[in-house]
Design a protein around this motif. Structure first.
Motif, PDB file in Angstrom:
ATOM      1  N   TYR A  45       0.835  -1.194   0.000  1.00 16.32           N
ATOM      2  CA  TYR A  45       0.000   0.000   0.000  1.00 16.32           C
ATOM      3  C   TYR A  45       0.873   1.248   0.000  1.00 16.32           C
ATOM      4  O   TYR A  45       1.908   1.316   0.627  1.00 16.32           O
ATOM      5  CB  TYR A  45      -0.893  -0.002   1.247  1.00 16.32           C
ATOM      6  N   ALA A  48      -1.870   8.258  -1.084  1.00 15.29           N
ATOM      7  CA  ALA A  48      -2.298   8.836  -2.351  1.00 15.29           C
ATOM      8  C   ALA A  48      -1.236   9.725  -2.969  1.00 15.29           C
ATOM      9  O   ALA A  48      -1.239   9.965  -4.171  1.00 15.29           O
ATOM     10  CB  ALA A  48      -3.587   9.636  -2.146  1.00 15.29           C
ATOM     11  N   LYS A  59      -0.976   1.593  -8.742  1.00 12.43           N
ATOM     12  CA  LYS A  59      -2.003   0.837  -8.042  1.00 12.43           C
ATOM     13  C   LYS A  59      -2.913   0.122  -9.034  1.00 12.43           C
ATOM     14  O   LYS A  59      -3.153   0.588 -10.130  1.00 12.43           O
ATOM     15  CB  LYS A  59      -2.837   1.776  -7.180  1.00 12.43           C
ATOM     16  N   HIS A 136      -8.546   7.619  -6.821  1.00 15.11           N
ATOM     17  CA  HIS A 136      -8.270   6.241  -6.424  1.00 15.11           C
ATOM     18  C   HIS A 136      -7.473   5.496  -7.477  1.00 15.11           C
ATOM     19  O   HIS A 136      -6.719   4.571  -7.159  1.00 15.11           O
ATOM     20  CB  HIS A 136      -9.575   5.499  -6.141  1.00 15.11           C
ATOM     21  N   SER A 142      -1.816  13.786  -6.747  1.00 15.64           N
ATOM     22  CA  SER A 142      -2.639  13.477  -5.593  1.00 15.64           C
ATOM     23  C   SER A 142      -2.274  14.336  -4.392  1.00 15.64           C
ATOM     24  O   SER A 142      -3.118  14.642  -3.541  1.00 15.64           O
ATOM     25  CB  SER A 142      -2.505  11.992  -5.227  1.00 15.64           C
ATOM     26  N   SER A 164     -13.523  10.702   2.659  1.00 18.95           N
ATOM     27  CA  SER A 164     -12.831   9.689   1.867  1.00 18.95           C
ATOM     28  C   SER A 164     -11.938   8.856   2.763  1.00 18.95           C
ATOM     29  O   SER A 164     -11.457   9.320   3.799  1.00 18.95           O
ATOM     30  CB  SER A 164     -12.003  10.339   0.756  1.00 18.95           C
ATOM     31  N   GLU A 166      -8.924   5.475   2.375  1.00 19.63           N
ATOM     32  CA  GLU A 166      -8.172   4.557   1.530  1.00 19.63           C
ATOM     33  C   GLU A 166      -7.255   3.704   2.393  1.00 19.63           C
ATOM     34  O   GLU A 166      -6.440   4.224   3.157  1.00 19.63           O
ATOM     35  CB  GLU A 166      -7.351   5.311   0.486  1.00 19.63           C
ATOM     36  N   THR A 167      -7.423   2.390   2.275  1.00 24.93           N
ATOM     37  CA  THR A 167      -6.544   1.417   2.919  1.00 24.93           C
ATOM     38  C   THR A 167      -6.049   0.480   1.822  1.00 24.93           C
ATOM     39  O   THR A 167      -6.498   0.569   0.677  1.00 24.93           O
ATOM     40  CB  THR A 167      -7.287   0.622   4.003  1.00 24.93           C
ATOM     41  N   SER A 171     -11.473   1.310  -0.314  1.00 25.97           N
ATOM     42  CA  SER A 171     -11.561   2.758  -0.514  1.00 25.97           C
ATOM     43  C   SER A 171     -13.025   3.161  -0.447  1.00 25.97           C
ATOM     44  O   SER A 171     -13.918   2.373  -0.795  1.00 25.97           O
ATOM     45  CB  SER A 171     -10.957   3.167  -1.858  1.00 25.97           C
ATOM     46  N   ARG A 173     -15.717   6.768  -0.807  1.00 28.15           N
ATOM     47  CA  ARG A 173     -15.975   8.182  -1.074  1.00 28.15           C
ATOM     48  C   ARG A 173     -17.438   8.468  -0.774  1.00 28.15           C
ATOM     49  O   ARG A 173     -18.328   7.762  -1.249  1.00 28.15           O
ATOM     50  CB  ARG A 173     -15.678   8.530  -2.535  1.00 28.15           C
ATOM     51  N   GLY A 203     -16.909   3.170  -3.896  1.00 30.28           N
ATOM     52  CA  GLY A 203     -15.636   2.684  -3.373  1.00 30.28           C
ATOM     53  C   GLY A 203     -15.248   1.369  -4.011  1.00 30.28           C
ATOM     54  O   GLY A 203     -15.885   0.883  -4.959  1.00 30.28           O
ATOM     55  N   GLN A 207      -9.523  -4.235  -4.392  1.00 25.33           N
ATOM     56  CA  GLN A 207      -9.107  -3.814  -5.729  1.00 25.33           C
ATOM     57  C   GLN A 207      -9.699  -4.691  -6.826  1.00 25.33           C
ATOM     58  O   GLN A 207      -9.210  -4.732  -7.948  1.00 25.33           O
ATOM     59  CB  GLN A 207      -7.575  -3.802  -5.829  1.00 25.33           C
TER      60      GLN A 207
END
Length: 515
Positions: A45, A48, A59, A136, A142, A164, A166-167, A171, A173, A203, A207
């Protein structure tokens, strides 16, 4: 034949949008694209704001969501797709909409990376907006999107979103929706307005899985000509169930709801299950499938491999629009569209669709309380149309059905990164002898579109023009009954005016300032 003239001055399982299952280039500086390798270890990870010039892979874009259909945003995206072309993965694929956020983020990154010196202030502003809105799936710019001091520590951590998160595996929003407008078209004391309040949530998970939902409450007052259209069709344009607002003529109250799930089924195939709209074509109008009608339930599969893009769409629709709190009659749409990149700047596509129902156009007479009543004959759901790689017209004829099948082709040709020519040809019935006779035979049902876009006209930056001609013969999208016509909720699935028309569309767009 009706003639409509439109001059616009503007600055709008199986299946998803292009290449949701594709990965961003693993070496973004060398222009070579690769597919995501599932056999490797999970990518670490990164926040951003990680460095664009890093040699580490970008990503994953698996499970990406989509840029909501909006005429102004898509005008910008199409402008840059003409100027800078597609990337090594042939994204964005502009013939099929909506576009994935991943494709738009990649386009914006390439523009800022490769054309920094040549960008106008307006273009730089627009491209940074596209990056922020699709953060994302982007890693460039970013840091500018992040705020040093979020509001109340949790809100607007990113400038583009109220909330928002993100992990590595998730993710999210969350954004409010607020749309307020007021206008007057005839100088009277009767004003038109639109009042929209709602929420948008989207979100990704692991992924691979994407989700999106939009819900809004709306009240609106419309001009007389729109009111007459609503009263004629008993349908509010773009929407489903509605009711009068304060019992005032010309005022309406309705909910808007859209939502979907996406899943990256493999390196080349992505799936989407949703309640939303879709569009095929590069024009302002679409004679194949437009976003005019209200949202509908669909299952969609996109396959991207080599120079091919293949989309399958299976949808459940409403045969009529009684606007009652009751069960509505259903009908179904099956559509597939195959396009091929003949050259990097030339794409040709073919499509076929069929609208069908569980009812036959023939009827049976049954006794109800001792009296004969005519009822449609049930024939069941036609499973053969679920085959994603078959010729629907042959199935229709082979099963003796009475369904409504149409077919056609489209093309897009970008010339010297400044001009785009595009068009569509749609056929329902085509009898050459009848066309030559010139007797206006009703069953000769065809439609065609020819248009062009010219960006930075005469060297004037951010001045773009678009011209389009549409011609649709009478009865083009009609059939024997409401179960097989090319409509949903009493609204056209193609051109908003239906058929029996020719139309000239002109659009001039100029952005003098970066705003």
């Amino acid at each position: 034949m009706r003639k409509s003239y439109l001059l616009l001055l503007a600055l709008t399982g199986l299946l998803t949008a292009p290449a949701a299952a594709q990965d961003t280039p693993t070496r973004p500086s060398d222009g070579k694209g690769t597919w995501l390798d599932y056999s490797g270890a999970p990518k670490p990870y990164r926040p951003a704001a990680w460095n664009l010039n890093s040699d580490e892979p970008a990503k994953s874009t698996m499970g990406t969501t989509y840029v909501p259909l909006d005429v102004d945003i898509y005008r910008l995206i199409d402008r840059y797709a003409i100027k800078y072309g597609s990337d090594s993965l042939a994204d964005p694929h502009t013939s099929v909409r909506p576009y994935t956020r991943a494709a738009v983020a990649r386009l914006a990154e390439r523009i800022l990376r490769d054309s920094t010196a040549g960008l106008s202030r307006q273009d730089r502003f627009n491209v940074r907006y596209l990056l922020r809105d699709n953060w994302h799936d982007a890693r460039q710019d970013s840091a500018v999107n992040l705020r040093e001091q979020p509001i109340l520590k949790h809100f607007y951590e990113r400038r583009s979103d109220l909330y928002s998160l993100e992990t590595p595996d998730f993710s999210l929003r969350v954004n409010p929706v607020l749309g307020l407008s007021l206008g007057n078209s005839d100088g009277s004391k009767s004003y038109s307005f639109l009042n929209t309040r709602g929420v948008q949530v989207e979100g990704t998970i692991d992924q691979r899985l994407g989700f999106y939902t939009f819900l809004a409450d709306n009240q609106m007052a419309v001009p007389l000509y729109v009111q007459q259209r609503i009263e004629r069709d008993q349908a509010v344009p773009h929407e489903g169930f509605w009711k009068p607002f304060k019992n005032t003529p010309g005022q309406y109250d309705f909910l808007s709801a859209r939502g979907y799930l996406t899943y990256a089924a493999g390196k080349h195939i992505s799936l989407q299950l949703g309640h939303d709209r879709n569009q095929i074509g590069n024009g302002y109008r679409s004679l194949t499938l437009s976003d005019y009608a209200s949202p509908y339930l669909f299952l969609k599969a996109n396959t991207r491999i080599w120079k091919f893009h293949y989309q399958n769409l299976f949808a459940q629709m409403t045969a009529d629009a009684p606007n009652l709190d009751a069960e509505y009659d259903r009908k179904y749409l099956a559509l597939h569209h195959l396009s091929f990149d003949v050259l990097p700047n030339l794409n040709v596509g073919v499509f076929e669709s069929v609208v069908y129902s569980g009812y036959s156009s023939t009827s049976d007479s049954v006794l109800v309380n001792g009296r004969p009543v005519i009822q449609p004959r049930r024939r069941g759901f036609e499973l053969q149309y679920l085959n994603p790689i078959i010729f629907y017209r042959a199935v229709e004829q082979g099963t003796g059905s009475e369904d409504n099948a149409i077919l056609g082709l489209d093309f897009k040709w970008n010339i010297k990164r400044q001009v785009q020519l595009y068009g569509q040809l749609v056929l329902d019935e085509f009898v050459l002898s009848q066309i030559r006779s010139g007797n206006g035979w009703w069953a000769n049902k065809q439609a065609f579109q020819l248009g062009g876009k010219y960006v930075d006209v005469a060297g004037i930056r951010n001045l773009d023009i678009q011209g389009e001609f549409n011609y649709i013969r009478p009865y083009m999208y009609q059939h024997e009954d409401q179960f097989r016509n090319y409509q949903h909720n009493a609204q056209s699935l193609a051109h908003p005016m239906g058929a029996n028309l020719w139309e000239l569309v002109g659009i001039i767009s100029y952005q003098p300032y970066p705003a």
